[in-house]
Scaffold this motif. Structure first.
Motif, PDB file in Angstrom:
ATOM      1  N   GLY A  14      -1.911  -4.877   7.781  1.00  0.00           N
ATOM      2  CA  GLY A  14      -2.759  -5.526   6.788  1.00  0.00           C
ATOM      3  C   GLY A  14      -1.993  -6.182   5.663  1.00  0.00           C
ATOM      4  O   GLY A  14      -2.557  -6.522   4.628  1.00  0.00           O
ATOM      5  N   GLY A  15      -0.697  -6.369   5.875  1.00  0.00           N
ATOM      6  CA  GLY A  15       0.147  -6.963   4.839  1.00  0.00           C
ATOM      7  C   GLY A  15      -0.283  -8.346   4.381  1.00  0.00           C
ATOM      8  O   GLY A  15      -0.327  -8.619   3.187  1.00  0.00           O
ATOM      9  N   SER A  39      -1.969 -16.695   3.625  1.00  0.00           N
ATOM     10  CA  SER A  39      -2.489 -16.294   4.937  1.00  0.00           C
ATOM     11  C   SER A  39      -3.700 -17.139   5.313  1.00  0.00           C
ATOM     12  O   SER A  39      -3.793 -17.649   6.434  1.00  0.00           O
ATOM     13  CB  SER A  39      -2.880 -14.817   4.927  1.00  0.00           C
ATOM     14  OG  SER A  39      -1.780 -14.022   4.586  1.00  0.00           O
ATOM     15  N   LEU A  40      -4.615 -17.288   4.387  1.00  0.00           N
ATOM     16  CA  LEU A  40      -5.824 -18.076   4.668  1.00  0.00           C
ATOM     17  C   LEU A  40      -5.510 -19.560   4.821  1.00  0.00           C
ATOM     18  O   LEU A  40      -6.130 -20.243   5.640  1.00  0.00           O
ATOM     19  CB  LEU A  40      -6.860 -17.849   3.576  1.00  0.00           C
ATOM     20  CG  LEU A  40      -7.452 -16.440   3.538  1.00  0.00           C
ATOM     21  CD1 LEU A  40      -8.364 -16.274   2.333  1.00  0.00           C
ATOM     22  CD2 LEU A  40      -8.186 -16.129   4.824  1.00  0.00           C
ATOM     23  N   VAL A  63       0.390 -24.149   8.813  1.00  0.00           N
ATOM     24  CA  VAL A  63       0.531 -23.061   9.790  1.00  0.00           C
ATOM     25  C   VAL A  63       1.718 -22.146   9.487  1.00  0.00           C
ATOM     26  O   VAL A  63       1.586 -20.921   9.553  1.00  0.00           O
ATOM     27  CB  VAL A  63       0.599 -23.617  11.230  1.00  0.00           C
ATOM     28  CG1 VAL A  63       1.030 -22.554  12.211  1.00  0.00           C
ATOM     29  CG2 VAL A  63      -0.754 -24.178  11.624  1.00  0.00           C
ATOM     30  N   PRO A  64       2.890 -22.672   9.124  1.00  0.00           N
ATOM     31  CA  PRO A  64       4.008 -21.765   8.848  1.00  0.00           C
ATOM     32  C   PRO A  64       3.758 -20.809   7.674  1.00  0.00           C
ATOM     33  O   PRO A  64       4.398 -19.759   7.609  1.00  0.00           O
ATOM     34  CB  PRO A  64       5.172 -22.705   8.537  1.00  0.00           C
ATOM     35  CG  PRO A  64       4.824 -23.959   9.240  1.00  0.00           C
ATOM     36  CD  PRO A  64       3.336 -24.066   9.162  1.00  0.00           C
ATOM     37  N   LEU A  65       2.846 -21.143   6.787  1.00  0.00           N
ATOM     38  CA  LEU A  65       2.550 -20.216   5.692  1.00  0.00           C
ATOM     39  C   LEU A  65       2.069 -18.870   6.219  1.00  0.00           C
ATOM     40  O   LEU A  65       2.458 -17.814   5.706  1.00  0.00           O
ATOM     41  CB  LEU A  65       1.498 -20.821   4.757  1.00  0.00           C
ATOM     42  CG  LEU A  65       1.931 -22.006   3.920  1.00  0.00           C
ATOM     43  CD1 LEU A  65       0.743 -22.551   3.135  1.00  0.00           C
ATOM     44  CD2 LEU A  65       3.057 -21.631   2.998  1.00  0.00           C
ATOM     45  N   LEU A  66       1.238 -18.897   7.239  1.00  0.00           N
ATOM     46  CA  LEU A  66       0.777 -17.647   7.841  1.00  0.00           C
ATOM     47  C   LEU A  66       1.937 -16.912   8.499  1.00  0.00           C
ATOM     48  O   LEU A  66       2.102 -15.704   8.317  1.00  0.00           O
ATOM     49  CB  LEU A  66      -0.326 -17.915   8.870  1.00  0.00           C
ATOM     50  CG  LEU A  66      -0.858 -16.698   9.621  1.00  0.00           C
ATOM     51  CD1 LEU A  66      -1.496 -15.710   8.661  1.00  0.00           C
ATOM     52  CD2 LEU A  66      -1.849 -17.133  10.682  1.00  0.00           C
ATOM     53  N   GLY A  67       2.752 -17.622   9.232  1.00  0.00           N
ATOM     54  CA  GLY A  67       3.891 -16.992   9.903  1.00  0.00           C
ATOM     55  C   GLY A  67       4.880 -16.384   8.929  1.00  0.00           C
ATOM     56  O   GLY A  67       5.359 -15.260   9.126  1.00  0.00           O
ATOM     57  N   PHE A  68       5.191 -17.112   7.862  1.00  0.00           N
ATOM     58  CA  PHE A  68       6.138 -16.586   6.879  1.00  0.00           C
ATOM     59  C   PHE A  68       5.559 -15.399   6.123  1.00  0.00           C
ATOM     60  O   PHE A  68       6.279 -14.468   5.762  1.00  0.00           O
ATOM     61  CB  PHE A  68       6.579 -17.683   5.912  1.00  0.00           C
ATOM     62  CG  PHE A  68       7.386 -18.775   6.567  1.00  0.00           C
ATOM     63  CD1 PHE A  68       8.257 -18.497   7.613  1.00  0.00           C
ATOM     64  CD2 PHE A  68       7.263 -20.083   6.163  1.00  0.00           C
ATOM     65  CE1 PHE A  68       8.997 -19.489   8.228  1.00  0.00           C
ATOM     66  CE2 PHE A  68       8.001 -21.088   6.761  1.00  0.00           C
ATOM     67  CZ  PHE A  68       8.868 -20.794   7.794  1.00  0.00           C
ATOM     68  N   THR A  69       4.250 -15.401   5.881  1.00  0.00           N
ATOM     69  CA  THR A  69       3.611 -14.261   5.224  1.00  0.00           C
ATOM     70  C   THR A  69       3.649 -13.033   6.129  1.00  0.00           C
ATOM     71  O   THR A  69       3.946 -11.926   5.667  1.00  0.00           O
ATOM     72  CB  THR A  69       2.162 -14.600   4.837  1.00  0.00           C
ATOM     73  OG1 THR A  69       2.154 -15.780   4.027  1.00  0.00           O
ATOM     74  CG2 THR A  69       1.521 -13.470   4.068  1.00  0.00           C
TER      75      THR A  69
END
Length: 148
Positions: A14-15, A39-40, A63-69
């Protein structure tokens, strides 16, 4: 008492929603409330890719924002899971003795660390590869437009 194993699993699973931050620091933690934003935005980028295709510039930027998060919170799970019991209890269970069981490492802690390492690394590599591929394809297309 803040449990190290539970916190490692919360950071891994849940990070990106900030669950581990809320567990450790309470509902008033500003970083816990900020973690869902990238993430969103990344999820929105995935939705845009499904609607407009991979050539949509905004989607491949988001999209990379989710991956990096996900990768960052997986790293956080690893750091929390590898903390010594003395350091964990000294930081998060100050009223407890240094060797309190809440800071101990169990097999479930090791599984959280191993999964965080595998999934976090895979997501990070995929995010970097996707970002660079889309960026260089974009540069090639811009070069073609300029040369015409």
């Amino acid at each position: 008492m803040k449990n190290k194993t539970l916190c490692a699993w919360l950071a891994f699973l849940g990070g990106p929603l900030g669950l581990h931050r809320f567990y450790l620091f309470g509902w008033r933690d500003p970083l816990g409330w900020l973690l869902p934003v990238p993430s969103l935005l990344g999820v929105w980028g995935i939705v845009r890719i499904q609607q407009y295709g991979v050539d949509d510039t905004l989607s491949w930027l988001l999209v990379p924002l989710l991956g990096f998060t996900i990768a960052a919170t997986s790293l956080t799970a690893i750091v929390y899971g590898l903390m010594t019991p003395e350091k964990w209890n000294g930081r998060f269970n100050r009223s407890a003795p240094a060797d309190a069981p809440a800071g101990g490492t169990r097999w479930s802690t090791i599984f959280a660390i191993a999964l965080s390492l595998m999934i976090g690394t895979g997501v990070l590599m995929a995010s970097i590869a996707f970002s660079f591929q889309r960026y260089f394809e974009y540069q090639v297309e811009e070069g073609r437009r300029i040369s015409e």
